[in-house]
Design a protein around this motif. Sequence first.
Motif, PDB file in Angstrom:
ATOM      1  N   ARG A  33       0.822  -1.349   0.149  1.00  0.00           N
ATOM      2  CA  ARG A  33       0.097   0.155  -0.249  1.00  0.00           C
ATOM      3  C   ARG A  33       1.021   1.426   0.071  1.00  0.00           C
ATOM      4  N   GLN A  34       2.176   1.124  -0.353  1.00  0.00           N
ATOM      5  CA  GLN A  34       2.987   2.347  -0.407  1.00  0.00           C
ATOM      6  C   GLN A  34       2.400   3.422  -1.540  1.00  0.00           C
ATOM      7  N   PHE A  35       1.704   2.652  -2.629  1.00  0.00           N
ATOM      8  CA  PHE A  35       1.257   3.478  -3.802  1.00  0.00           C
ATOM      9  C   PHE A  35      -0.270   3.686  -3.597  1.00  0.00           C
ATOM     10  N   GLY A  36      -0.969   3.391  -2.922  1.00  0.00           N
ATOM     11  CA  GLY A  36      -2.328   3.257  -3.122  1.00  0.00           C
ATOM     12  C   GLY A  36      -3.007   1.978  -3.658  1.00  0.00           C
ATOM     13  N   ALA A  37      -4.146   1.970  -3.779  1.00  0.00           N
ATOM     14  CA  ALA A  37      -4.884   0.777  -4.243  1.00  0.00           C
ATOM     15  C   ALA A  37      -5.123   0.779  -5.628  1.00  0.00           C
ATOM     16  N   ASN A  38      -4.878   1.718  -6.256  1.00  0.00           N
ATOM     17  CA  ASN A  38      -4.947   1.987  -7.845  1.00  0.00           C
ATOM     18  C   ASN A  38      -3.961   1.325  -8.715  1.00  0.00           C
ATOM     19  N   CYS A  39      -3.817   0.126  -8.742  1.00  0.00           N
ATOM     20  CA  CYS A  39      -2.753  -0.781  -9.596  1.00  0.00           C
ATOM     21  C   CYS A  39      -2.412  -0.275 -10.792  1.00  0.00           C
ATOM     22  N   GLN A  40      -3.712   0.204 -11.540  1.00  0.00           N
ATOM     23  CA  GLN A  40      -3.721   0.538 -12.801  1.00  0.00           C
ATOM     24  C   GLN A  40      -2.795   1.909 -13.160  1.00  0.00           C
ATOM     25  N   ASP A  41      -2.848   2.552 -12.116  1.00  0.00           N
ATOM     26  CA  ASP A  41      -2.014   3.925 -12.328  1.00  0.00           C
ATOM     27  C   ASP A  41      -0.876   3.677 -12.658  1.00  0.00           C
ATOM     28  N   CYS A  42      -0.162   2.574 -12.390  1.00  0.00           N
ATOM     29  CA  CYS A  42       1.276   2.033 -12.748  1.00  0.00           C
ATOM     30  C   CYS A  42       1.443   1.087 -13.702  1.00  0.00           C
ATOM     31  N   HIS A  43       0.535  -0.094 -13.708  1.00  0.00           N
ATOM     32  CA  HIS A  43       0.640  -1.247 -14.566  1.00  0.00           C
ATOM     33  C   HIS A  43      -0.339  -1.493 -15.221  1.00  0.00           C
ATOM     34  N   THR A  44      -0.493  -2.216 -16.324  1.00  0.00           N
ATOM     35  CA  THR A  44      -1.509  -2.677 -17.053  1.00  0.00           C
ATOM     36  C   THR A  44      -1.777  -3.953 -17.067  1.00  0.00           C
ATOM     37  N   VAL A  45      -2.689  -4.602 -17.724  1.00  0.00           N
ATOM     38  CA  VAL A  45      -3.057  -5.970 -17.881  1.00  0.00           C
ATOM     39  C   VAL A  45      -2.124  -6.810 -18.586  1.00  0.00           C
ATOM     40  N   ARG A  46      -1.357  -6.111 -19.536  1.00  0.00           N
ATOM     41  CA  ARG A  46      -0.261  -6.767 -20.288  1.00  0.00           C
ATOM     42  C   ARG A  46       0.788  -7.344 -19.628  1.00  0.00           C
ATOM     43  N   GLY A  47       1.327  -6.857 -18.300  1.00  0.00           N
ATOM     44  CA  GLY A  47       2.275  -7.469 -17.528  1.00  0.00           C
ATOM     45  C   GLY A  47       2.418  -6.375 -16.277  1.00  0.00           C
ATOM     46  N   TRP A  48       3.006  -7.157 -15.075  1.00  0.00           N
ATOM     47  CA  TRP A  48       3.211  -6.335 -14.025  1.00  0.00           C
ATOM     48  C   TRP A  48       4.442  -5.621 -14.164  1.00  0.00           C
ATOM     49  N   LYS A  49       5.451  -6.437 -14.825  1.00  0.00           N
ATOM     50  CA  LYS A  49       6.831  -5.707 -14.581  1.00  0.00           C
ATOM     51  C   LYS A  49       7.044  -4.329 -15.403  1.00  0.00           C
ATOM     52  N   ALA A  50       6.270  -3.987 -16.279  1.00  0.00           N
ATOM     53  CA  ALA A  50       6.373  -2.772 -17.051  1.00  0.00           C
ATOM     54  C   ALA A  50       5.543  -1.781 -16.532  1.00  0.00           C
ATOM     55  N   PRO A  51       5.937  -0.737 -15.730  1.00  0.00           N
ATOM     56  CA  PRO A  51       5.098   0.227 -15.111  1.00  0.00           C
ATOM     57  C   PRO A  51       4.328   0.916 -16.400  1.00  0.00           C
TER      58      PRO A  51
END
Length: 146
Positions: A33-51
């Motif tokens: 939770r260092q960056f909040g709950a909105n994963c999509q702000d940094c990641h896509t459904v194409r993969g987690w490794k590439a922000p």
Amino acid sequence: MHAGVPCARCHVEKVFTKAGKQCADCHADLHRRQFGANCQDCHTVRGWKAPAGQSVRGHLNRFPLLSAHAAATCDACHKGAASGVYVGLSTACVSCHLQQYSQASAPDHKAANLPSTCEICHSMDRWQGARFDHARFTTFPLIGAH
């Protein structure tokens, strides 16, 4: 990435509308939770490794990634990245560049007793072309013919 996941992995009950729609419904929050709950702000459904978010690519926070810093990998600075720790780093140049400070030879920063606040002379864009204020760091100001 979700296309290859077996249906039963998300639809654990036969009532399909009960499947979670938020990332955290299925994925552990490695960032704690260092960056909040909105994963999509940094990641896509194409993969987690590439922000994905421009805020992460541009690092638009207290330490913008400019020039060589923009090419650095996250774990080059964030040594705890493997365990999901991305906060708490110092923004002082010397916290990462102490070796460059210690090995500098033109001039020898340690012998000249120069401060370790790199930004006084150097820019974030490049080390070369430092602005050395002779009057500030020596007892011999460059005036007149000097």
